[in-house]
Enzyme design. Structure first.
Site, PDB file in Angstrom:
ATOM      1  N   HIS A 135       0.871  -1.174   0.000  1.00 30.44           N
ATOM      2  CA  HIS A 135       0.000   0.000   0.000  1.00 30.44           C
ATOM      3  C   HIS A 135       0.914   1.233   0.000  1.00 30.44           C
ATOM      4  O   HIS A 135       2.017   1.184   0.529  1.00 30.44           O
ATOM      5  CB  HIS A 135      -0.837  -0.050   1.281  1.00 30.44           C
ATOM      6  N   ASP A 212       3.040  -4.218   7.895  1.00 23.30           N
ATOM      7  CA  ASP A 212       1.793  -3.479   7.757  1.00 23.30           C
ATOM      8  C   ASP A 212       0.655  -4.474   7.980  1.00 23.30           C
ATOM      9  O   ASP A 212       0.380  -5.314   7.117  1.00 23.30           O
ATOM     10  CB  ASP A 212       1.744  -2.864   6.350  1.00 23.30           C
ATOM     11  N   GLN A 215      -4.669  -4.989   7.081  1.00 28.09           N
ATOM     12  CA  GLN A 215      -5.692  -5.911   6.573  1.00 28.09           C
ATOM     13  C   GLN A 215      -5.666  -7.256   7.285  1.00 28.09           C
ATOM     14  O   GLN A 215      -6.481  -8.129   6.978  1.00 28.09           O
ATOM     15  CB  GLN A 215      -5.495  -6.146   5.067  1.00 28.09           C
ATOM     16  N   LYS A 238     -10.598  -0.453  10.518  1.00 23.38           N
ATOM     17  CA  LYS A 238     -10.772  -1.628   9.676  1.00 23.38           C
ATOM     18  C   LYS A 238     -11.241  -2.832  10.489  1.00 23.38           C
ATOM     19  O   LYS A 238     -11.399  -3.931   9.964  1.00 23.38           O
ATOM     20  CB  LYS A 238      -9.472  -1.940   8.935  1.00 23.38           C
ATOM     21  N   CYS A 376      -4.806   2.445  -3.655  1.00 21.76           N
ATOM     22  CA  CYS A 376      -3.576   2.976  -3.047  1.00 21.76           C
ATOM     23  C   CYS A 376      -2.416   2.010  -3.226  1.00 21.76           C
ATOM     24  O   CYS A 376      -1.551   1.888  -2.358  1.00 21.76           O
ATOM     25  CB  CYS A 376      -3.743   3.295  -1.568  1.00 21.76           C
TER      26      CYS A 376
END
Ligand SMILES: Cc1ncc(COP(=O)(O)O)c(C=O)c1O
Lengths: 418, 151
Positions: A135, A212, A215, A238, A376
């Protein structure tokens, strides 16, 4: 619309999304005269009533600034705010709540690592490895750092199915590698990366690993100690939580040796014009009044998700994904982008001859909310040679019927385009 | 899908998206401009031939984009060909106002003619830029600007 019984997985109904749908008031709304089918969960998940209520409760009964007053309200607000740190520690299985830093989001957390650890430890000629599926939030801060200190960014290629090319990764590692920054789960492709192995290899080369997890946390059990990652970032919104809040996990010893990020109140122990003593970890990294109500709301989100059970959520979402994948593959001209073996509930696709923005507009007319665009992650689009994709991303409150509605709306798009 | 949307899509798609008019280059052209919508990835290059009387003698485009931007570019070329630069500018202004919802084509006087089919985009705020990109590109070509982006 009936479920397509032939290809429905043969499953015992151990997970009933209807039980949870009623907790989400927004799922009852209509869009363009039809029932909303919300399939944009990777962009932001919806919020259950208990979390919404916790805001009202907090503001009506406990609000005050934290870490500042001796008065009762400030103490109560501080207690509630700090209690969430241990909930987050448990959520991602960190060793200590002192390793949990409140940030304003994943983006903010990754920028924090680049600006503190990065500036302190990276210099001319050092290499930072990022993957091709990152991302922008896990690309741009590293480019900015590299430009500032003269470091070199190297991009780990991904395969046609959207998996990290591990051979290439291994061969790119060297004693010049200082940071490996990868996503746990790709928002554009759904790929779940083998972070534990990636971390092990990074450590063998003497690098640290920044993950990261935006998600990953909402959809699977995350254990930062088992993964052995040095930093791990994610966002509250999220996972049934509010916007404006994220988390940076860092190993305590690393955090402790890092310089602060922003300067201001709360991140200091004492200030004179001659000398400033910084506060301890994690407060050293939390300058100014933090997002207090968001933290308290996120505590409720964690409880909510824990009550359902993250493992059950993972299992159900993967059933939804495999059903959606099978049905999507039946559509002529549809190509799924991202076909990794290990995938989270993201279905990114293109339709031959039809631009994703036209697909998005027509799906929206049927109440189906999907994301269209580059997500993104422009380098991913370039890798697969598409300007954009359409992405449906599922949450535990989505149903098999909603997958069917997505599929029939896609057929409608094809009809319009003849 | 509501009727206006159906009409917008069906008429456009059946016609201009599938068979875009003036979909070619002009070499040499008097003016060229590049339009880019980074959000969608829509890209188009516009070519103009303008004669001594300030009349747009020829206009053509190439590029890649969604149905709305492609159809808009195609229809634009058919409409502005043969018009003076001033007339084209006036159409640009009216088209822009229609897309933004400040010109009501049903009640207010305008010269848009068949271009009013794009009035449906005012209900699609995310898509307004797709429809107006070709017109903005034309506008900058007429002003000798080489490149525009809608962001
Ligand atoms: C994989 C990934 N990383 C980072 C981000 C950025 O998160 P935020 O916008 O909450 O900072 C997102 C969300 O858009 C994401 O999906």
């Amino acid at each position: 619309m009936n479920l397509n019984q032939d290809i429905l997985p043969n499953r015992e109904i151990s997970f009933d999304p209807i039980l949870y749908r009623k907790d989400f008031p927004i799922l009852n709304r209509e869009v363009n005269g039809t029932k909303l089918v919300y399939l944009d969960n990777a962009a932001s998940m919806q919020m259950p009533q208990v979390v919404i209520d916790s805001f009202v409760d907090y503001q009506s009964r406990f609000h005050a600034n934290v870490h500042r007053g001796v008065h009762t309200l400030s103490q109560e607000a501080t207690d509630k705010y700090e209690a969430v740190r241990s909930k987050i520690r448990d959520l991602i299985h960190a060793k200590s709540e002192n390793e949990i830093i409140y940030t304003y989001g994943t983006t903010d957390a990754l920028n924090m690592v680049a600006s503190t650890y990065g500036r302190q430890n990276i210099s001319t000629g050092d290499e930072i490895l990022i993957s091709e599926m990152e991302h922008h939030a896990n690309i741009v801060p590293w480019y900015m750092l590299a430009k500032e200190v003269g470091a070199i960014i190297k991009v780990i290629p991904i395969t046609d199915s959207g998996e990290i090319n591990m051979d290439a990764y291994t061969s790119m590692l060297s004693n010049r590698t200082k940071i490996v920054a990868v996503t746990h789960v790709s928002n554009a492709l759904g790929t779940i990366n083998p972070v534990k192995t990636i971390a092990e290899l990074a450590h063998q080369a003497g690098a640290i690993i920044v993950v990261d997890g935006a998600q990953a946390v909402p959809h699977a059990k995350v254990d930062v100690q088992d993964l052995n990652c040095d930093f791990y970032a994610f966002s509250a919104h999220k996972m049934c939580g509010p916007t404006g809040l994220g988390v940076l996990y860092g190993k305590f010893d690393i955090l402790n040796s890092m310089p602060p990020y922003r300067g201001g109140g709360d991140m200091i122990k004492s200030v004179t014009f001659e000398h400033i003593i910084f506060n301890d970890v994690p407060f050293k990294f939390e300058a100014g009044t933090p997002p207090i109500s968001q933290v308290i709301m996120f505590g409720e989100s964690i409880d909510y998700v824990n009550n359902i059970g993250i493992d059950r959520i993972s299992e159900y979402e993967s059933e939804l994904l495999s059903y959606a994948t099978k049905r999507a593959n039946e559509i002529e001209g549809l190509t799924i982008i991202g076909t990794a073996v290990q995938k989270a509930s993201v279905l990114s696709f293109t339709l031959k001859g039809i631009h994703p923005h036209d697909i998005g507009t027509i799906l929206d007319q049927s109440g189906v909310a999907v994301r269209t665009g580059h997500h993104c992650a422009q380098p991913v689009m370039d890798r697969f040679n598409v300007p954009a994709t359409t992405r449906a991303s599922f949450a535990f409150y989505n149903t098999f019927e909603e997958v069917d509605e997505l599929i029939s709306a896609i057929h409608q798009v094809k009809e319009v385009f003849g | 899908m509501n009727d206006r949307m159906k009409q917008l899509y069906q008429e456009l798609i059946l016609d201009h998206n599938k068979n875009p008019r003036n979909f070619r280059t002009i070499d040499p052209a008097d003016r060229e401009a590049l339009g880019h919508n980074p959000l969608c990835g829509d890209k188009l290059k516009l070519y103009l031939k303008i004669n001594d009387q300030n009349v747009i003698e020829d206009v053509a485009f190439i590029g890649d984009g969604c149905a709305i931007s492609k159809a808009s570019a195609s229809m634009m070329t058919t409409v502005v060909k043969g018009k003076t630069v001033e007339e084209a500018e006036e159409l640009f202004t009216q088209f822009h106002e229609m897309s933004m919802g400040t010109l009501n084509v049903d009640t207010q006087e305008n010269k848009l003619g068949k271009l009013t089919i794009f009035s449906g985009v005012r209900d699609l705020p995310a898509r307004v830029k797709c429809a107006t990109l070709p017109w903005h590109t034309l506008h900058s070509a007429l002003h000798n600007k080489k490149e525009i982006t809608t962001e």
